[in-house]
Scaffold this motif. Structure first.
Motif, PDB file in Angstrom:
ATOM      1  N   ILE A  77       0.858  -1.190   0.000  1.00 26.41           N
ATOM      2  CA  ILE A  77       0.000   0.000   0.000  1.00 26.41           C
ATOM      3  C   ILE A  77       0.891   1.236   0.000  1.00 26.41           C
ATOM      4  O   ILE A  77       1.781   1.378   0.833  1.00 26.41           O
ATOM      5  CB  ILE A  77      -0.932  -0.001   1.224  1.00 26.41           C
ATOM      6  N   ILE A  78       0.657   2.096  -0.989  1.00 29.59           N
ATOM      7  CA  ILE A  78       1.482   3.291  -1.167  1.00 29.59           C
ATOM      8  C   ILE A  78       0.729   4.467  -0.540  1.00 29.59           C
ATOM      9  O   ILE A  78      -0.332   4.861  -1.037  1.00 29.59           O
ATOM     10  CB  ILE A  78       1.706   3.572  -2.667  1.00 29.59           C
ATOM     11  N   GLY A  79       1.276   5.010   0.536  1.00 30.83           N
ATOM     12  CA  GLY A  79       0.653   6.161   1.176  1.00 30.83           C
ATOM     13  C   GLY A  79       0.972   7.448   0.440  1.00 30.83           C
ATOM     14  O   GLY A  79       1.824   7.475  -0.453  1.00 30.83           O
ATOM     15  N   GLU A  80       0.301   8.509   0.825  1.00 32.62           N
ATOM     16  CA  GLU A  80       0.539   9.804   0.187  1.00 32.62           C
ATOM     17  C   GLU A  80       1.992  10.242   0.384  1.00 32.62           C
ATOM     18  O   GLU A  80       2.600   9.941   1.396  1.00 32.62           O
ATOM     19  CB  GLU A  80      -0.421  10.845   0.778  1.00 32.62           C
ATOM     20  N   GLY A  81       2.536  10.933  -0.610  1.00 30.54           N
ATOM     21  CA  GLY A  81       3.884  11.471  -0.490  1.00 30.54           C
ATOM     22  C   GLY A  81       4.970  10.541  -1.010  1.00 30.54           C
ATOM     23  O   GLY A  81       6.116  10.949  -1.136  1.00 30.54           O
ATOM     24  N   SER A  82       4.632   9.283  -1.290  1.00 34.86           N
ATOM     25  CA  SER A  82       5.649   8.376  -1.815  1.00 34.86           C
ATOM     26  C   SER A  82       5.810   8.576  -3.315  1.00 34.86           C
ATOM     27  O   SER A  82       4.948   9.143  -3.979  1.00 34.86           O
ATOM     28  CB  SER A  82       5.280   6.924  -1.509  1.00 34.86           C
ATOM     29  N   ALA A  83       6.941   8.099  -3.855  1.00 42.12           N
ATOM     30  CA  ALA A  83       7.233   8.246  -5.285  1.00 42.12           C
ATOM     31  C   ALA A  83       6.150   7.565  -6.123  1.00 42.12           C
ATOM     32  O   ALA A  83       5.621   6.528  -5.735  1.00 42.12           O
ATOM     33  CB  ALA A  83       8.597   7.648  -5.602  1.00 42.12           C
ATOM     34  N   ASP A  84       5.826   8.146  -7.262  1.00 42.00           N
ATOM     35  CA  ASP A  84       4.812   7.603  -8.172  1.00 42.00           C
ATOM     36  C   ASP A  84       5.288   6.267  -8.748  1.00 42.00           C
ATOM     37  O   ASP A  84       6.332   6.212  -9.395  1.00 42.00           O
ATOM     38  CB  ASP A  84       4.560   8.599  -9.302  1.00 42.00           C
ATOM     39  N   ILE A  85       4.505   5.216  -8.531  1.00 46.29           N
ATOM     40  CA  ILE A  85       4.974   3.891  -8.968  1.00 46.29           C
ATOM     41  C   ILE A  85       4.981   3.740 -10.486  1.00 46.29           C
ATOM     42  O   ILE A  85       5.514   2.777 -11.007  1.00 46.29           O
ATOM     43  CB  ILE A  85       4.166   2.730  -8.349  1.00 46.29           C
ATOM     44  N   TYR A  86       4.377   4.693 -11.210  1.00 45.69           N
ATOM     45  CA  TYR A  86       4.364   4.592 -12.673  1.00 45.69           C
ATOM     46  C   TYR A  86       5.465   5.412 -13.334  1.00 45.69           C
ATOM     47  O   TYR A  86       5.478   5.570 -14.553  1.00 45.69           O
ATOM     48  CB  TYR A  86       2.989   4.985 -13.214  1.00 45.69           C
ATOM     49  N   SER A  87       6.393   5.964 -12.530  1.00 41.74           N
ATOM     50  CA  SER A  87       7.537   6.654 -13.135  1.00 41.74           C
ATOM     51  C   SER A  87       8.501   5.593 -13.654  1.00 41.74           C
ATOM     52  O   SER A  87       8.540   4.472 -13.149  1.00 41.74           O
ATOM     53  CB  SER A  87       8.227   7.540 -12.102  1.00 41.74           C
ATOM     54  N   THR A  88       9.281   5.956 -14.680  1.00 45.44           N
ATOM     55  CA  THR A  88      10.177   4.957 -15.292  1.00 45.44           C
ATOM     56  C   THR A  88      11.143   4.350 -14.274  1.00 45.44           C
ATOM     57  O   THR A  88      11.427   3.163 -14.331  1.00 45.44           O
ATOM     58  CB  THR A  88      11.004   5.558 -16.449  1.00 45.44           C
ATOM     59  N   LYS A  89      11.656   5.163 -13.342  1.00 46.05           N
ATOM     60  CA  LYS A  89      12.635   4.635 -12.378  1.00 46.05           C
ATOM     61  C   LYS A  89      12.013   3.588 -11.454  1.00 46.05           C
ATOM     62  O   LYS A  89      12.642   2.581 -11.146  1.00 46.05           O
ATOM     63  CB  LYS A  89      13.229   5.770 -11.539  1.00 46.05           C
ATOM     64  N   VAL A  90      10.789   3.846 -10.988  1.00 44.93           N
ATOM     65  CA  VAL A  90      10.138   2.860 -10.115  1.00 44.93           C
ATOM     66  C   VAL A  90       9.804   1.609 -10.923  1.00 44.93           C
ATOM     67  O   VAL A  90      10.059   0.484 -10.484  1.00 44.93           O
ATOM     68  CB  VAL A  90       8.880   3.440  -9.446  1.00 44.93           C
ATOM     69  N   LEU A  91       9.259   1.790 -12.122  1.00 44.93           N
ATOM     70  CA  LEU A  91       8.906   0.639 -12.973  1.00 44.93           C
ATOM     71  C   LEU A  91      10.126  -0.241 -13.232  1.00 44.93           C
ATOM     72  O   LEU A  91      10.035  -1.467 -13.205  1.00 44.93           O
ATOM     73  CB  LEU A  91       8.315   1.126 -14.296  1.00 44.93           C
ATOM     74  N   ARG A  92      11.288   0.393 -13.451  1.00 43.16           N
ATOM     75  CA  ARG A  92      12.499  -0.380 -13.712  1.00 43.16           C
ATOM     76  C   ARG A  92      12.928  -1.153 -12.457  1.00 43.16           C
ATOM     77  O   ARG A  92      13.276  -2.323 -12.541  1.00 43.16           O
ATOM     78  CB  ARG A  92      13.620   0.564 -14.172  1.00 43.16           C
ATOM     79  N   ALA A  93      12.869  -0.497 -11.292  1.00 44.90           N
ATOM     80  CA  ALA A  93      13.318  -1.165 -10.059  1.00 44.90           C
ATOM     81  C   ALA A  93      12.338  -2.269  -9.632  1.00 44.90           C
ATOM     82  O   ALA A  93      12.733  -3.242  -9.010  1.00 44.90           O
ATOM     83  CB  ALA A  93      13.495  -0.135  -8.942  1.00 44.90           C
ATOM     84  N   MET A  94      11.065  -2.133  -9.965  1.00 44.43           N
ATOM     85  CA  MET A  94      10.074  -3.161  -9.581  1.00 44.43           C
ATOM     86  C   MET A  94      10.266  -4.443 -10.380  1.00 44.43           C
ATOM     87  O   MET A  94       9.844  -5.509  -9.947  1.00 44.43           O
ATOM     88  CB  MET A  94       8.652  -2.649  -9.828  1.00 44.43           C
ATOM     89  N   GLN A  95      10.853  -4.332 -11.571  1.00 41.71           N
ATOM     90  CA  GLN A  95      11.090  -5.500 -12.440  1.00 41.71           C
ATOM     91  C   GLN A  95       9.837  -6.350 -12.639  1.00 41.71           C
ATOM     92  O   GLN A  95       9.904  -7.594 -12.601  1.00 41.71           O
ATOM     93  CB  GLN A  95      12.238  -6.341 -11.889  1.00 41.71           C
ATOM     94  N   GLY A  96       8.696  -5.706 -12.781  1.00 45.67           N
ATOM     95  CA  GLY A  96       7.459  -6.436 -13.091  1.00 45.67           C
ATOM     96  C   GLY A  96       6.695  -6.922 -11.871  1.00 45.67           C
ATOM     97  O   GLY A  96       5.622  -7.517 -12.014  1.00 45.67           O
ATOM     98  N   SER A  97       7.201  -6.672 -10.658  1.00 41.58           N
ATOM     99  CA  SER A  97       6.510  -7.180  -9.465  1.00 41.58           C
ATOM    100  C   SER A  97       5.127  -6.568  -9.299  1.00 41.58           C
ATOM    101  O   SER A  97       4.254  -7.171  -8.670  1.00 41.58           O
ATOM    102  CB  SER A  97       7.356  -6.939  -8.206  1.00 41.58           C
ATOM    103  N   ASN A  98       4.893  -5.381  -9.873  1.00 45.45           N
ATOM    104  CA  ASN A  98       3.553  -4.791  -9.819  1.00 45.45           C
ATOM    105  C   ASN A  98       2.531  -5.629 -10.580  1.00 45.45           C
ATOM    106  O   ASN A  98       1.332  -5.460 -10.394  1.00 45.45           O
ATOM    107  CB  ASN A  98       3.562  -3.349 -10.358  1.00 45.45           C
TER     108      ASN A  98
END
Lengths: 254, 254
Positions: B140-161
């Motif tokens: 669960i992503i609370g307010e103020g955290s980095a946007d999970i749809y930015s390229t950097k987050v998408l790359r670090a998640m490696q598809g776990s989303n």
């Protein structure tokens, strides 16, 4: 105290070159930025070549600057400081440090982290910081890993290189030293051909090898370890980030 | 199959806007890059709006492209693909995906990771990847955290989303749901005022709150948790990287 107001000054040009690994290797120097890191370097006995600060830095850390050797201090213009800084908002102070590397150790006591070809600077820095937090004795950087004196690694280490020895060395040779001294050395594998890390007990003295982000630890090293271990993947992710895996293992083993 | 050869094409301009959070929020779409991630998205049932590929991508993944809805395929010139890519060496394929966010869950079973104002995209992505690896039920992503749809987050998640639910929500409200359902929820502190994490037992259902890189979890949330825990620092480091700490705790609790 010197004063340099132009970024064309020969000394400033020399310092700027330290952003490249080649120059850092040749001159055996590197640059750190920000007061906190410089204070840690000084307290740890690091050999400081220069401390450069602008008007803002002078105002903010006046008392601390008085405790430094005045022959090492250089007052610089904002232009000079910004030309050397790697940060979006420079803090107004940076320092040139002389490398002080042990190239071998007499003995390996405690836990040691060995890095085999870990390429991402953030991963290398974070692992050294974690080794410090977990109470390891030191870190050995094998060939092919990111240069620990690059700004990205220095930032991620947060000064931990001043808390524990970080040594460059040949991992194959060092592995033999562990074996000769009957100290267990663990390789990490990305698959279940190894042993679940929870089955390995805590140890007073040990070595832990973490490997490249894509390929893992090289097969040659894995063939010579005491035991190879892995962290079970319970979900659908293919692997863990290497710095996260190192953290889980160091906290388990120490 | 469409064909677009100019980066001035209106559709390409629209896709390019998705590099900004505002456009991603408005259009409820985001861009992923590289074959592996796109394949994972498709296999997980993500709703694909477009798949764009250049000549190289077409040659390399011809068989796979034939399994896709031809109305979603766009052949583009290298110029168009490079203008949309965020990588130094583009792979030749990217996709526009429609967001598919659950905004609440009926019940919280299993382990849940809650992120309170975690700002570094790499940390957010790595923690979601680790939650997946450790077998947690969701994040669960609370307010103020980095946007999970930015390229950097998408790359670090490696598809776990695509492997576990990643939900945006109000952490204070969700914390109350855990308490009402008598599920333990653990806050993390950076100091020893909390309980050593090794004293907390594994649990089938639990919530774990990780906080901001500098400030930690907000005091308001910490005051309402079942228990606050910390990871002992045995060396001289001031703290652990938040993603490393999350990894150690998730592997301990699960």
């Amino acid at each position: 105290m010197k004063e340099i107001l132009s970024s064309k000054n020969p000394l400033i040009k020399e310092i700027k070159k330290l952003h490249k690994k080649k120059a850092r290797d040749e001159k055996k120097q590197y640059v750190i930025e920000g007061f906190h890191l410089i204070e840690e370097a000084k307290n740890s006995g690091a050999i400081i070549e220069w401390i450069l600060f602008n008007q803002r830095g002078q105002a903010e850390w006046a008392n601390w600057l008085e405790t430094c050797d005045p022959e090492k201090l250089i007052f610089v213009s904002d232009e000079v400081l910004n030309s050397l800084s790697d940060l979006p908002t420079p803090q107004g102070i940076l320092a040139v440090i002389n490398k002080n590397e042990a190239d071998h150790l007499a003995e390996f006591r405690g836990g040691w982290l060995l890095l085999d070809n870990v390429q991402d600077p953030g991963n290398v820095g974070t692992m050294i910081r974690t080794a410090d937090a977990a109470g390891l004795a030191g870190v050995i950087i094998g060939e092919g890993s990111a240069d620990i004196y690059s700004t990205k690694v220095l930032r991620a280490m947060q000064g931990s290189n001043y808390h524990l020895p970080v040594i460059h060395g040949n991992l194959a040779d060092i592995l033999q030293q562990f074996i000769q001294n009957q100290i267990p050395i663990y390789g990490t594998e990305l698959n279940e051909q190894a042993v679940d890390y929870l089955k390995v007990n805590k140890a007073e003295n040990y070595g832990l090898i973490m490997g490249n982000e894509g390929q893992g630890v090289s097969a040659t090293l894995l063939a010579q370890t005491t035991q190879n271990i892995y962290i079970p993947i319970r979900g659908q992710a293919e692997s863990l980030n290497v710095a996260v895996a190192a953290g889980i293992l160091m906290y388990h083993l120490s």
